[in-house]
Every structure is written in structure tokens, then in C-alpha cells.
Motif scaffolding. Sequence first.
Motif, short mmCIF file in Angstrom:
data_model
loop_
_atom_site.label_atom_id
_atom_site.label_comp_id
_atom_site.label_asym_id
_atom_site.label_seq_id
_atom_site.Cartn_x
_atom_site.Cartn_y
_atom_site.Cartn_z
N THR A 1 11.95 -48.36 -137.24
CA THR A 1 12.04 -47.06 -136.58
C THR A 1 11.18 -46.99 -135.32
O THR A 1 11.56 -46.34 -134.34
CB THR A 1 11.65 -45.93 -137.54
OG1 THR A 1 10.33 -46.15 -138.04
CG2 THR A 1 12.62 -45.86 -138.71
N ALA A 2 10.02 -47.61 -135.31
CA ALA A 2 9.17 -47.58 -134.12
C ALA A 2 9.88 -48.24 -132.95
O ALA A 2 9.87 -47.73 -131.82
CB ALA A 2 7.84 -48.28 -134.40
N ARG A 3 10.50 -49.36 -133.18
CA ARG A 3 11.23 -50.07 -132.12
C ARG A 3 12.44 -49.25 -131.66
O ARG A 3 12.74 -49.18 -130.47
CB ARG A 3 11.67 -51.44 -132.61
CG ARG A 3 12.33 -52.30 -131.53
CD ARG A 3 12.65 -53.68 -132.07
NE ARG A 3 13.29 -54.52 -131.07
CZ ARG A 3 12.65 -55.22 -130.14
NH1 ARG A 3 11.33 -55.19 -130.10
NH2 ARG A 3 13.30 -55.95 -129.27
N HIS A 4 13.14 -48.64 -132.60
CA HIS A 4 14.30 -47.83 -132.25
C HIS A 4 13.89 -46.61 -131.42
O HIS A 4 14.61 -46.21 -130.50
CB HIS A 4 15.05 -47.37 -133.51
CG HIS A 4 16.08 -48.36 -133.98
ND1 HIS A 4 15.74 -49.57 -134.52
CD2 HIS A 4 17.44 -48.32 -133.98
CE1 HIS A 4 16.84 -50.24 -134.85
NE2 HIS A 4 17.88 -49.50 -134.51
N ARG A 5 12.76 -46.02 -131.72
CA ARG A 5 12.28 -44.87 -130.94
C ARG A 5 11.97 -45.28 -129.50
O ARG A 5 12.33 -44.58 -128.55
CB ARG A 5 11.03 -44.28 -131.61
CG ARG A 5 11.35 -43.39 -132.80
CD ARG A 5 10.12 -43.17 -133.67
NE ARG A 5 9.05 -42.47 -132.98
CZ ARG A 5 8.92 -41.14 -132.92
NH1 ARG A 5 9.83 -40.37 -133.50
NH2 ARG A 5 7.89 -40.57 -132.31
N ILE A 6 11.34 -46.43 -129.33
CA ILE A 6 11.04 -46.90 -127.98
C ILE A 6 12.32 -47.23 -127.23
O ILE A 6 12.49 -46.90 -126.04
CB ILE A 6 10.10 -48.12 -128.04
CG1 ILE A 6 8.72 -47.72 -128.58
CG2 ILE A 6 9.95 -48.75 -126.65
CD1 ILE A 6 7.75 -48.86 -128.73
N LEU B 1 16.28 -45.93 -123.09
CA LEU B 1 17.67 -45.63 -122.75
C LEU B 1 17.78 -44.31 -121.98
O LEU B 1 18.46 -44.23 -120.94
CB LEU B 1 18.53 -45.56 -124.02
CG LEU B 1 19.99 -45.13 -123.85
CD1 LEU B 1 20.74 -46.11 -122.95
CD2 LEU B 1 20.66 -44.99 -125.20
N ALA B 2 17.09 -43.28 -122.46
CA ALA B 2 17.11 -41.98 -121.77
C ALA B 2 16.49 -42.10 -120.38
O ALA B 2 16.97 -41.49 -119.42
CB ALA B 2 16.36 -40.93 -122.59
#
Length: 634
Positions: A229-234, A239-240
Motif C-alpha cells: 500500500t505504501a508503494r501504491h500511494r506514492i 500519477l496525479a
Amino acid sequence: MSASSNPATLNTPPEGKPLVTPRQLTLACVVLLALAWGFLPEFTVSVLSNIGLYALVAAGLVMLTGVGGMTSFGQAAFVGMGAYATAWICTSPTAAAWLGGAVGPALLPWAGLLLGLAFTFALAWMLGAVTLKLSGHYLPLCTIAWGLSLYYLLGNMDFLGGQTGITGVPPLVVAGLSLATPRALGVVIWAVLLLALWALHNLLDSREGRAIRALKGGRLMAESMGVDTARHRIKLFVLAALLAAVSGWLYAHLQRFVNPTPFNLNIGIELLFMAVVGGAGHLWGAVLGAALITLLKEKLQDVLPSLLGSSGNFEVIVFGLLMLFVLQRFSDGLWPTLARITRRWVRNDAARKAPALASKAPTVQLAQRTLPASGELLLQASDVSKRFGGLVANNAISMTLKAGEIHALIGPNGAGKSTFFNMISGVDDPTSGEVKLAGQPMAAKPSRAFAALGLGRTFQHVRLLGQRSVAENVALGAHLRAKRGWLAAMLRLDRAEEAALMAEARRQIERCGLGAHADTPAASLSLGQQRVVEIARALAGQPSVLLLDEPAAGLRHLEKRALSVLLSQLRAEGLGILVVEHDMEFVMNLADRITVLEFGTVIATGTPAEVQANPRVLEAYLGGADDELLEDAR
């Protein structure tokens, strides 16, 4: 029940009104806009171009805030990164000297795009790695801090023109065609926006999209399914930021000059408003919010001075009051309300297509796990203790779980079962002692590492993506059995793998007796059914160790019997199953071994018969009031 509120009639069109799909409606709107583009007034074209630029940033905020649950007020700074990168490289003699004439004038804007994306990627990854560790109100406050810092940094660098900015930015040139006018460049802006929305929609409709949706309120669950999840949040933060940088690049070549004003904190707040007002969980809400706020600002600036007889920033006051009204009246944004209004004319084919797609034979094979031989030691806890300050929640607990057995962990409320459960699944680290999974020490390893070694689990308090279908929730459990990443999902190169994941999800749903509810939103099921969905989700990961936290809670008698049959079947297949449960009859008729806790300490271990005959269990745990219940369980 009226026809308008009856679910069976929601998609029934009024007489004479044909049904259309969202895709058909979208294509129709795009075609109409394309046909009308050449005939629209210049002012209208300029406004539509600005709406497209704003919507591109707002779409990134929908992904970041509405889907991923991370609030950012600093996206305007990333827009500035993209704008200043291309403006500098296109106008600076220093940049020209660095390039050494290797890039012609027509290609300089594209070099500016690459520079802007590279710089934004590096900056966003660095800021995300620091910022996203924060939670609660600290996260948005931190985005305000670095947003302001970047804004003032841009305005105080002499080589970027200071507060005056950079003028003389050249127009884009594509295949020898100059896009110097808003009418010409506006086509590119809207093409980029539509392409971005398509790619983001594909991303959300994928294995990685399910992981992204779990970031908002379900990080513990997602980690237990194997999601980093930490990697996905970054990655979502980056992306944004990249979408904002692309918007800034287009803005610079639309306006032909750049200064810091359009990238201040006020603009960052407006961009977030666009995403929230339109519908923070809906990609098309970004377009709706951008259009609404842009048009509203234009009208207020024209109407208010004529009404009040003086000039000023009165539109800011009215704009703020209107935003308060919208956010209070439409807390989920305007797009869901619009979708409900048009539901009688727009048919949603997603639920109809899902079973048909899943029924197709998968062309790829998901990763398979070889189950261990019966009797093999799978999970071992040795003298595990957990202390919270002076409170001892678990005291030197030792327990083993073997392949092909069901081991029950019982005890009164407050006995420390949940704390122990969390330690042997990677949610918490023990204060002392050791946990081994598949023979490997698991000290300081996250729960996704436990999942990778074959541990699946459910939760005491159900953790599901309530608005997503049962099939999507169960497919999340198979996250580690597939490998396709974000780019493949955006380009729809993962469809074969996705079909295999959904087929596996439906197989586990059928196995658990919920086949009729596969396409039903998980939140609409009863609590007992939701617990069964969690079991199906855990099974989708093909575990060798299955940890079940109160699986029978909320189930009726026949449902408990069906669950007992399923668990017995899994035991026969070679799974090791650890069950935490309060239903003594269910436990005594199912378990091979039982461990009893009281005040965080093991007071008995043995077969059901041995535990029922243990005087300490009868006196200290079950008590006189429950003696009859224990006798019935015998």
C-alpha cells in the motif's frame, strides 16, 4: 413501492425514450463537440480549452483524493512544474547551449514536455515518500506547505523570470501544423483529456485498480491480500502529479507566457473543489466540476459588478457560499446525482457484461501454489508476548498449526485472541518470542510478506469494499497470483489476466454458496454473508494457511452448517486452518485441536474432548453459566 424506487424498474425507459449505454452517450457527446468546435465563438473555445486543462488536473485529484483517500492542496505547483519546464527550455539561451542545436525549434516543446515529466516525477516521488507517511489532517497541511514553497520558489528564481515570468513561449507544432490558436490547441487539450480518462478508467477496472480502491479505508485489509500500500500511494501521488504537469505544459503553449500567479495556493484549492464538487469518486465528475466552477467564475465576474455597482472580488464571497451549499446538499458531488437523474435513460451494462466476460475460458494461468503434505508444520508461534506499556496482552503463547488440521483459538472477551491473531498474520510485531511461517522467521515483516508465503485471513470486523461487487472484492484476494502492472492496465493489455482473476473469483464465490450475489455490491449483503465473502476472498489467494476471525458470527443455522462443510473440505485438501470463534457448538464439532486463552495466557491445549474435561477451562473460562452449553456441545 413506486416505479421510480423499485430496483427492477430503474432501467426501464419512459415510453418513446430509447435506452443508451454510457459508452454510446460519451461517444455521442464527443462527436457533437467535434462537429461544433469549428463553429463556436473564440471566447467559448478559450473557455472550453481552460475547462479541459482544469479537468485534466481534477482527474488526477479524483484518483488521488476520491479513490485513494489522500487529500492534496498542492497540485497547482505541479502544473507550474510542467509549464515552467517547457517555457524555460523553449526560451532560455542556457537550455539552447546545453542542447547544442541537437533539437530543432519545432521539437523544443516536446523536449520541454520530457523535462517537465522527468522533473515532476522525481519531485513528486520525493515529496510523496515524505508526505504520505502522514495521516489525518497532517497530510493536507503538508501539501499546503510544499505547495506554497514551490510557488514562492518559482517566483523568486531569476532564470525563470521572477514574478514577471517567461514570455515568448512558442506554439506547438505537430506534423508541420502550428497549433498557435486556442481553437487548434483546444483539440489537442480535449484529446489528451479524453485519452487520460480512458486510461484511468482502464486502470480502475483492473487488478491494480482494486488495490488502489482499497487504499481509502482498507489499507490493513489490502496489505493482508499482498498489496504494497505504501508503494501504491506514492505511485498514485506521482500519477496525479504527472497529469498536472501535462496540463501545465499545454497551458504554457496555450497562453504563450508563464508567470507564478496561476500556480498559487488559491488555484490549488479551486482544483480540489472541482474534483470534490463534481464527484470525487467519479472520473467524469472531474469534467463536470471543472466546467461548473469555470463557468460559474466567468459569470460571477460579469454579473456581480453590474448588480453591486462597483468592482471588487465579490465573486469570491458568492463563490464560497455557493460551494458551501453544493458540498452540504450534495456531499458525494454532483455526478452521482446526475447519474441518478439520467438512470431511466442511460443503461448500465457493466453488471450484465461481467458474468459473460467471466464465463469465457481464461487464456492465461494464474500462479499456482503447491499445498504441503498433510501433517507438515505450517505456522509456529514460540513464547510470543505482546506488551503495551505496562499491559501484557499476550504472555509467552506457544502454538502450532499443521497442514490438514483445524485449530481453534477460544477465550472470553479480552483474552488476547485478536492481538495474537494480528501478530501471527504480520499486522503487529511481538514484543518477544518468534513467529515462523513455512519454516521462515517472520520478525519485522509486513503482512503482505505473510500473504506471499501462503497465509490468507479474514477479520473480526468485516473489511470489504462496500460499493464494489462481491466478485471484485474476492478478486482482490488473488492479487499476488497475477503480475500485470499499471501501464498494462491503462492500455488494456491485461485483459486475459483480468479474465482469469475474475473467473477464479467467481469460482470461489460459487464454492462458498454466494453465486447468486457475485455482481451485488458487498455492502448490500447481510453481515453473515459478508463474512463468507471474506472467506472466499482469502481462498482466492490459494493459501496454505487460513486464519478465520469469528467466521460464524452472524450466520444462521443452515449457513453455519454449510460453512462447517466447506472448512472440513478445505481441511481434507490440506489447508491448515486457525479459527477464532465464540460459538462453542461450532468449534467443538469442527476443530481437531483447541487452544484456550485467559488474560493473554494459555490455560489449556488439546482435543475438544480434553478441553471440555479440563477443570480450569470449566471454572476459569466457561464458568458455571456456560457449563450446560459445553455439555450440549459434547
